[in-house]
Design an enzyme around this catalytic site. Structure first.
Site, PDB file in Angstrom:
ATOM      1  N   LEU A  40       0.836  -1.204   0.000  1.00 34.50           N
ATOM      2  CA  LEU A  40       0.000   0.000   0.000  1.00 34.50           C
ATOM      3  C   LEU A  40       0.870   1.253   0.000  1.00 34.50           C
ATOM      4  O   LEU A  40       0.655   2.187  -0.761  1.00 34.50           O
ATOM      5  CB  LEU A  40      -0.936  -0.012   1.213  1.00 34.50           C
ATOM      6  CG  LEU A  40      -1.880   1.186   1.304  1.00 34.50           C
ATOM      7  CD1 LEU A  40      -2.792   1.258   0.089  1.00 34.50           C
ATOM      8  CD2 LEU A  40      -2.720   1.129   2.579  1.00 34.50           C
ATOM      9  N   ASP A 635      15.543  12.799  25.053  1.00 31.88           N
ATOM     10  CA  ASP A 635      14.216  13.063  24.471  1.00 31.88           C
ATOM     11  C   ASP A 635      13.155  12.136  25.039  1.00 31.88           C
ATOM     12  O   ASP A 635      13.365  10.925  25.101  1.00 31.88           O
ATOM     13  CB  ASP A 635      14.258  12.827  22.950  1.00 31.88           C
ATOM     14  CG  ASP A 635      15.118  13.855  22.222  1.00 31.88           C
ATOM     15  OD1 ASP A 635      15.176  15.006  22.685  1.00 31.88           O
ATOM     16  OD2 ASP A 635      15.715  13.489  21.188  1.00 31.88           O
ATOM     17  N   GLU A 701       6.932  21.096  22.046  1.00 34.76           N
ATOM     18  CA  GLU A 701       6.178  21.552  20.879  1.00 34.76           C
ATOM     19  C   GLU A 701       5.141  22.577  21.302  1.00 34.76           C
ATOM     20  O   GLU A 701       4.435  22.388  22.278  1.00 34.76           O
ATOM     21  CB  GLU A 701       5.477  20.362  20.237  1.00 34.76           C
ATOM     22  CG  GLU A 701       4.576  20.794  19.110  1.00 34.76           C
ATOM     23  CD  GLU A 701       3.897  19.623  18.429  1.00 34.76           C
ATOM     24  OE1 GLU A 701       4.561  18.593  18.229  1.00 34.76           O
ATOM     25  OE2 GLU A 701       2.718  19.754  18.127  1.00 34.76           O
ATOM     26  N   HIS A 730       6.490  20.724  11.312  1.00 36.60           N
ATOM     27  CA  HIS A 730       5.676  19.754  10.575  1.00 36.60           C
ATOM     28  C   HIS A 730       5.200  20.315   9.248  1.00 36.60           C
ATOM     29  O   HIS A 730       4.632  19.605   8.444  1.00 36.60           O
ATOM     30  CB  HIS A 730       4.477  19.316  11.421  1.00 36.60           C
ATOM     31  CG  HIS A 730       4.905  18.628  12.675  1.00 36.60           C
ATOM     32  ND1 HIS A 730       5.087  19.305  13.855  1.00 36.60           N
ATOM     33  CD2 HIS A 730       5.245  17.348  12.918  1.00 36.60           C
ATOM     34  CE1 HIS A 730       5.501  18.450  14.779  1.00 36.60           C
ATOM     35  NE2 HIS A 730       5.606  17.267  14.233  1.00 36.60           N
TER      36      HIS A 730
HETATM   37  N1  GLN Z   1      16.208  14.506  18.868  1.00 31.74           N
HETATM   38  C1  GLN Z   1      15.154  14.038  18.018  1.00 31.74           C
HETATM   39  C2  GLN Z   1      15.252  14.713  16.667  1.00 31.74           C
HETATM   40  O1  GLN Z   1      15.598  15.836  16.607  1.00 31.74           O
HETATM   41  C3  GLN Z   1      13.797  14.304  18.622  1.00 31.74           C
HETATM   42  C4  GLN Z   1      12.680  13.817  17.744  1.00 31.74           C
HETATM   43  C5  GLN Z   1      11.319  13.831  18.397  1.00 31.74           C
HETATM   44  O2  GLN Z   1      11.082  14.516  19.336  1.00 31.74           O
HETATM   45  N2  GLN Z   1      10.378  13.093  17.893  1.00 31.74           N
HETATM   46  O3  GLN Z   1      14.945  14.132  15.650  1.00 31.74           O
END
Ligand code: GLN
Ligand code: ZN
Length: 796
Positions: A40, A635, A701, A730
């Site tokens: 797909l 993270d 974010e 994004h």
């Molecule tokens: N350190 C990771 C990056 O910059 C963090 C990505 C994430 O928070 N999803 O890709």
């Protein structure tokens, strides 16, 4: 509307013979739809890129569905309605939204003159409309319950014209009759659809998507009548919202259930209804659900308990579908335990006046969260394989269980086949985890740390940084792939990565960022990279699962005790630091995120596994520090995602998740600065936990949810460094310097200049270099402007 009574393809199966037949004895809630070879994904990406035309795309999608139906029949789901129709071009929530016309006004132009929407229209909502063609951002995407699957958030308003905008579900059913006795159409149910929806922009403050429940239900009723006319004996409505704490309390939820499923069930012109409740137990809502008039009700009996006899009140008129096989793990089921639980359920159903023989066995959730089949794997250790089951193998388990040939064991036995081979229990890892104390999770006070770090790092006010990854250009991906295939030797690979690191460092210096990163070129995926370098994990070759749309991930399998045989990131970080006098941040993925994006062992509490991962990372953090790295970022973008769906379980979860992060990060000196990064705007629920992580700096974010995050951050309650994202990575859009400056000013007013960091929303891996450079240039320029204003204010 005139209802057609004869349909093409129906001739081979007379409707009358199946339309009140019970559900077959074994049937899963859902099945993966990407195809064993990601057919797909490949077809979609080829179509979107214009490499194949619409007809070829349709042909490939049709071929995939045919192959899937054939496969499921071979596995034992050969009877009518035994196989769920799980196909979706992009997302099942989007499918349901389009079926009933939940199309936001901003996409009105993708509807045809007759109010219907085709594949291109569907892709427009899912992927947005390009500039020049009436630019529109796509529907927002967010995590589906506590999984790593993302659905598209429906947008609805008080005036949304609800109508049958897509009959895809009917078309798929008709098509299935060409391939066999017919599948069971599946739709996200009306209640879940609206509980997951958001009010479209411009809707009055008081509007709640649930206000449209009656209207939505009316369109579902039309759809059901179309399905009945097409000869479908059963339709499945997925109502996972019943298994999660929602903005409705239990009695409001019960009333809404009656108003939706109850109303649909009251209609005469419809197939039989199966209502599923995946992702957890529904407890005392069960009697209400049993009373709606739906002919069958599914329960998740892996997360949920077996219902009590009292909760089974009303089961005499309903067929139960027992979700005894865990659908979202990769572990083989301990069938004697499942058989014993099934026997116990039968006993209770009989006692409650129901028909025990009618119970069907099923999965807890759709198998969309696991890979297609284990048979494609050639390199997993045999002892591990003997304990695994992917989608196809789980269907075989269902069929076996339903056949009644398994001798029941103990009801409270293990849920999965015990794993006893080497690496599952590593004494040194266990001893270390057992001897970890609270002291291992503590550091000096924040005041002491902040002062020591101020002196050691000498950063300006409003320090600028990025989240870690830089754009993954084609050469970098090609070098990684060639190295994996052993076409590029270690030295050549190292050289290629070092060149990229040098390029990224030079760029950041030129842009004028304060805290630099090495760019993560060596990582295909932020979890898989660590899984490949830690003991206790196995990686698959074909274990793809859909993340969203055409995007798939290949989660690693955490089967054993986790430890770190050797340093992982130290070489790359120190190389980057050797190129610049500015501080370079070490970059690690945190324990919760590693768990969330892997298939995790189920033979011990998650918290125990998390602590092991935390301790393995602790070694990496202290090694980075010893090698001269003064800032380390760990993270935790999945912190919110793993949050249990039921509030009563939050405290325990936050306890162990916070502890594992602190185990990872508390081994460093006072002057070493610990950062963390979190994704996803809807984080108010975990704000206390973020504080408890005790990181010196948290980047989060925020660009997409303008300001909401700043409101949640009460400076008194969150007294440490914070970097609310000022650039929505994004989207390919480049924010202007003035726009960023404005966000920085607003944040500074709330947070204060000493604690505010300026950074993008997330990593830059998926962006291109052109937009990255331009956006970061604007970011640095914005900070310079705001700093200058501050100086003027001080002088004045
Ligand atoms: N350190 C990771 C990056 O910059 C963090 C990505 C994430 O928070 N999803 O890709
Ligand atoms: Zn992120």
């Amino acid at each position: 509307m005139t209802v057609q009574t004869t349909q093409p393809g129906q001739s081979r199966q007379s409707a009358a013979s199946t339309q009140n037949a019970p559900l077959p004895a074994a049937t899963p809630v859902g099945y993966p739809r990407i195809g064993p070879d990601r057919e797909l994904k490949k077809a979609e990406e080829a179509y979107w890129a214009g490499r194949i035309d619409r007809a070829e795309f349709a042909r490939r999608a049709r071929e995939l569905r045919r192959a899937t139906r054939t496969r499921l029949a071979e596995l034992g789901l050969a009877a009518a309605a035994a196989a769920p129709e799980s196909f979706s071009l992009y997302d099942q929530v989007l499918d349901a939204a389009l079926a009933v016309g939940v199309v936001p006004d901003r996409f009105a132009s993708v509807l045809g003159a007759d109010g219907t929407i085709d594949d291109d229209g569907l892709f427009a909502l899912a992927r947005g409309v390009a500039r020049g063609k009436g630019e529109q951002p796509p529907l927002e995407m967010t995590k589906w319950f506590d999984t790593n699957y993302h659905y598209l958030v429906p947008e609805i308003g008080p005036d949304t014209d609800l109508h049958l905008a897509s009959t895809r579900v009917v078309d798929l059913f008709r098509e299935s009759l060409e391939d066999g006795p017919g599948t069971r159409p599946v739709l996200v149910g009306p209640l879940t659809l609206l509980l997951l929806a958001k009010a479209q922009d411009g809707a009055p403050e008081s509007f709640d998507p649930l206000d449209r429940l009656d209207d939505v239900v009316a369109v579902y009723a039309q759809l059901l009548s179309r399905l009945a006319a097409a000869g479908a004996p059963w339709v499945q409505l997925d109502e996972p919202a019943l298994a999660a704490d929602q903005r409705l309390d239990q009695s409001a939820l019960a009333a809404a259930l009656q108003r939706s499923v109850g109303r649909l069930a009251a209609g005469a012109d419809r197939p039989q209804l199966l209502v599923t409740t995946p992702y957890g137990g529904i407890g005392d809502l069960l009697p209400t659900l049993l009373a709606t008039g739906a002919e069958a009700v599914h329960l998740d009996l892996t997360r949920g308990e077996l219902p009590t006899i009292a909760q089974l009140d009303g089961v005499d008129t309903v067929q139960l579908v027992a979700g005894l096989i865990e659908g979202r793990s990769v572990w083989r089921t301990e069938l004697p335990t499942a058989a014993a639980r099934l026997a116990e359920l039968r006993r209770r159903v009989t006692e409650a006046g129901g028909e025990a023989a009618a119970i069907s066995v099923s999965t807890s959730v759709s198998l969309q969260h696991v890979p297609h089949t284990l048979t494609l794997e050639t390199s997993l250790p045999a002892e591990l394989v003997a304990t695994l089951a992917f989608a196809d193998e789980k269907i075989t388990e269902l069929v076996t269980l339903a056949a009644g040939s398994v001798e029941p064991g103990a009801v409270d036995g293990p849920r999965s086949v015990p794993r006893t081979f080497e690496g599952v229990q590593v004494p040194a890892v266990r001893e270390r985890a057992a001897s970890a104390t609270t002291a291992d999770t503590e550091r000096a006070t924040y005041e002491e740390r902040a002062e020591a770090q101020r002196v050691a790092l000498g950063l300006p006010d409003l320090p600028t940084t990025t989240i870690g990854s830089f754009p993954q250009v084609a050469e970098v991906r090609a070098a990684r792939a060639a190295h994996r295939r052993r076409e590029l030797d270690d030295a050549g690979y190292e050289q290629a990565m070092k060149e990229e690191i040098a390029r990224v460092i030079a760029l950041q210096e030129e842009l004028g960022l304060d805290v630099l990163v090495h760019g993560e070129p060596e990582r295909n995926d932020m979890v898989q990279y660590f899984a490949e370098n830690l003991g206790g994990f196995a990686t698959t070759e074909h274990g793809w699962v859909q993340s969203y749309g055409s995007r798939c991930t290949r989660p690693s399998i955490l089967f054993g005790d986790v430890h770190r045989p050797a340093p992982i990131t130290v070489g790359w970080a120190t190389y980057a630091q050797s190129l610049t006098p500015r501080p370079v941040k070490g970059m690690l993925t945190g324990p919760v995120t590693i768990l969330a994006w892997s298939f995790v062992r189920d033979d011990q509490p998650l918290g125990d596994t998390a602590a092991q991962v935390g301790l393995a990372l602790r070694d990496e953090v202290t090694d980075l520090e010893a090698a001269g790295i003064r800032i380390v970022q760990v993270d935790e973008p999945a912190l919110r995602e793993l949050l249990p769906l039921r509030e009563v379980q939050h405290a325990d979860y936050l306890d162990w998740s916070v502890r594992s992060f602190r185990l990872a990060t508390s081994g460093v000196e006072t002057a070493t600065q610990i950062h963390t990064h979190l994704c996803y705007s809807e984080f108010n629920v975990v704000v206390g936990a973020i504080d408890a992580l005790n990181a010196d700096v948290t980047s989060i974010e925020s660009a997409r949810s303008r300001g909401e995050i700043l409101e949640a951050i009460d400076p008194g309650a969150f007294p440490r460094g914070i970097g609310p994202g000022v650039w929505d990575i994004h989207s390919p859009r480049v924010p202007g310097a003035e726009e960023i400056a404005e966000q920085v000013r607003r944040a500074r007013a709330v947070v204060g200049p000493e604690r505010l960091w300026v950074n993008p929303d997330c990593g830059l891996k998926t962006r291109g270099y052109a937009e990255t450079e331009a956006s970061l240039r604007h970011l640095v320029q914005a900070v310079r402007e705001v700093r200058a204003e501050a100086e003027v204010t001080v002088v004045a």
